[in-house]
Design a protein around this motif. Structure first.
Motif, mmCIF file in Angstrom:
data_model
loop_
_atom_site.group_PDB
_atom_site.id
_atom_site.type_symbol
_atom_site.label_atom_id
_atom_site.label_comp_id
_atom_site.label_asym_id
_atom_site.label_seq_id
_atom_site.Cartn_x
_atom_site.Cartn_y
_atom_site.Cartn_z
ATOM 1 N N VAL A 108 1.758 -1.216 0.628
ATOM 2 C CA VAL A 108 0.413 -0.442 -0.004
ATOM 3 C C VAL A 108 1.223 1.305 -0.553
ATOM 4 O O VAL A 108 0.727 1.820 -0.939
ATOM 5 C CB VAL A 108 -1.107 -0.032 1.476
ATOM 6 N N PHE A 109 1.538 1.666 1.007
ATOM 7 C CA PHE A 109 2.938 2.262 0.857
ATOM 8 C C PHE A 109 3.895 2.831 -0.191
ATOM 9 O O PHE A 109 3.449 3.877 -1.149
ATOM 10 C CB PHE A 109 3.664 2.004 1.964
ATOM 11 N N ASP A 110 4.098 1.409 -1.455
ATOM 12 C CA ASP A 110 4.348 1.566 -2.960
ATOM 13 C C ASP A 110 3.990 2.595 -3.772
ATOM 14 O O ASP A 110 4.133 2.928 -4.318
ATOM 15 C CB ASP A 110 4.934 0.488 -2.840
ATOM 16 N N SER A 111 2.140 1.644 -3.466
ATOM 17 C CA SER A 111 1.414 2.162 -4.728
ATOM 18 C C SER A 111 0.703 4.096 -4.562
ATOM 19 O O SER A 111 0.661 4.026 -5.397
ATOM 20 C CB SER A 111 -0.130 1.851 -4.481
ATOM 21 N N VAL A 112 1.030 3.919 -3.137
ATOM 22 C CA VAL A 112 0.531 5.361 -2.889
ATOM 23 C C VAL A 112 1.592 6.314 -3.308
ATOM 24 O O VAL A 112 1.536 7.361 -4.643
ATOM 25 C CB VAL A 112 0.684 5.195 -1.247
ATOM 26 N N MET A 113 2.579 6.115 -2.831
ATOM 27 C CA MET A 113 4.472 6.848 -3.351
ATOM 28 C C MET A 113 3.998 6.562 -5.079
ATOM 29 O O MET A 113 4.209 8.113 -6.345
ATOM 30 C CB MET A 113 5.137 6.111 -2.767
ATOM 31 N N ALA A 114 3.733 5.351 -5.592
ATOM 32 C CA ALA A 114 3.553 5.356 -6.950
ATOM 33 C C ALA A 114 2.760 6.033 -7.962
ATOM 34 O O ALA A 114 3.288 7.307 -8.934
ATOM 35 C CB ALA A 114 3.745 4.049 -7.367
ATOM 36 N N VAL A 115 1.589 6.322 -7.217
ATOM 37 C CA VAL A 115 0.453 7.574 -7.787
ATOM 38 C C VAL A 115 0.648 8.705 -7.371
ATOM 39 O O VAL A 115 0.734 9.617 -9.317
ATOM 40 C CB VAL A 115 -0.695 6.877 -7.782
ATOM 41 N N HIS A 116 1.176 9.158 -6.442
ATOM 42 C CA HIS A 116 1.612 10.734 -6.318
ATOM 43 C C HIS A 116 2.317 11.368 -6.972
ATOM 44 O O HIS A 116 2.589 11.794 -7.605
ATOM 45 C CB HIS A 116 1.341 11.189 -4.640
ATOM 46 N N VAL A 117 3.581 9.970 -6.422
ATOM 47 C CA VAL A 117 5.141 11.471 -6.706
ATOM 48 C C VAL A 117 5.147 10.711 -8.076
ATOM 49 O O VAL A 117 5.751 11.354 -8.735
ATOM 50 C CB VAL A 117 6.025 11.292 -5.152
ATOM 51 N N ARG A 118 6.088 9.478 -8.644
ATOM 52 C CA ARG A 118 5.787 8.994 -9.765
ATOM 53 C C ARG A 118 5.434 9.529 -11.164
ATOM 54 O O ARG A 118 5.444 9.902 -11.900
ATOM 55 C CB ARG A 118 6.007 7.557 -9.854
ATOM 56 N N GLY A 119 3.920 9.460 -10.207
ATOM 57 C CA GLY A 119 3.408 9.605 -11.181
ATOM 58 C C GLY A 119 2.978 11.188 -11.968
ATOM 59 O O GLY A 119 3.438 11.477 -13.012
ATOM 60 N N ALA A 120 3.501 12.125 -10.427
ATOM 61 C CA ALA A 120 3.223 13.524 -10.951
ATOM 62 C C ALA A 120 4.846 13.932 -11.863
ATOM 63 O O ALA A 120 4.742 14.586 -12.546
ATOM 64 C CB ALA A 120 3.496 14.186 -9.524
ATOM 65 N N PHE A 121 6.175 12.932 -11.271
ATOM 66 C CA PHE A 121 7.651 12.507 -11.857
ATOM 67 C C PHE A 121 7.260 12.856 -13.181
ATOM 68 O O PHE A 121 7.627 13.463 -14.504
ATOM 69 C CB PHE A 121 8.179 11.970 -11.311
#
Length: 255
Positions: A108-121
């Motif tokens: 869950v931690f990984d998926s939230v970071m991926a959507v918000h941070v990796r996605g914006a990047f």
């Protein structure tokens, strides 16, 4: 007042209440719209509801913002349709869960970071080459980027990270005339927040909405339109000398 006539605006999380409210306001100022969300069916339903007969003019793109190939295609299709990108609103987000550190699910931690941070990047990485002087990037952050609440490991960490990404982008892109800012809403009266508050209420044994309202000096949740109005400001030249800033739209919660 807001000079968006003919400008191309790409908005992720476009089927959600904040993304759709921002889309309506930008469209009302003459902008061309490319709306991105995970499922095309959600976008179709949202666009028909928001734009009626004018929905046909809205480009709708299914895209997982954590997948670089899909982001690249979504940007390419937007440029193919409209020729360029003037405004990028990175708004896709998920909450995750609330749990003590020893029980917090790593996936869950990984998926939230991926959507918000990796996605914006990824969105910035692929959209910026198609942006020019006067361009604007708005990242949807949160009042959570100013807080540290027990158990909200993924969401709060991701929103803090977005502030860092926004600042780096702002410094990097300022010489090219592209502004980068964040909008930081407090609790909003929508389905996303209700799900958060229902989960929190179960954890703390009281009504989650009342709990948040007690922390907000204005004593209420914001509306999607109130947040969208701040996005409109950051998207337009009315904020032409503003970059690297997190605009708090939180009813005073961060004060």
């Amino acid at each position: 007042m807001f000079d968006l006539q003919g400008k191309t605006c790409l908005i992720t999380g476009g089927a959600g209440s904040l993304g759709l409210a921002a889309a309506r306001m930008l469209h009302a100022q003459g902008a061309h719209l490319a709306l991105v969300d995970l499922h095309l069916s959600d976008l179709d339903e949202a666009c028909e509801r928001a734009f009626g007969a004018e929905a046909a003019g809205v480009l709708r793109l299914a895209c997982d913002v954590t997948d670089e190939a899909q982001v690249r295609r979504a940007v390419a299709r937007t440029v193919d349709r409209f020729g360029r990108i003037d405004v990028l609103v990175s708004n896709a987000g998920i909450f995750g869960t609330v749990a003590p550190i020893e029980a917090y699910p790593t996936e869950v931690f990984d998926s939230v970071m991926a959507v918000h941070v990796r996605g914006a990047f990824l969105l910035a990485k692929h959209a910026v080459p198609h942006m020019g002087q006067g361009g604007s990037i708005v990242l949807t952050s949160s009042v959570a980027a100013t807080r540290g609440d027990p158990g909200v490991y993924a969401y709060i960490t991701a929103k803090h990270a977005l502030t860092g990404l926004m600042r780096v982008l702002a410094k990097d892109l300022a010489p090219r005339g592209i502004r980068v800012n964040a909008i930081a809403p407090g609790p909003v009266d929508n389905g996303f927040q209700k799900a958060v508050e229902d989960g929190l209420g179960a954890e703390i044994g009281r009504d989650g909405t009342e709990f948040f309202n007690e922390m907000i000096p204005m004593g209420r949740h914001g509306t999607a339109d109130e947040i969208a109005a701040s996005i409109l400001y950051l998207a337009s030249s009315q904020s032409g000398f503003t970059t690297g800033h997190a605009l708090m739209a939180d009813g005073g919660m961060s004060v």
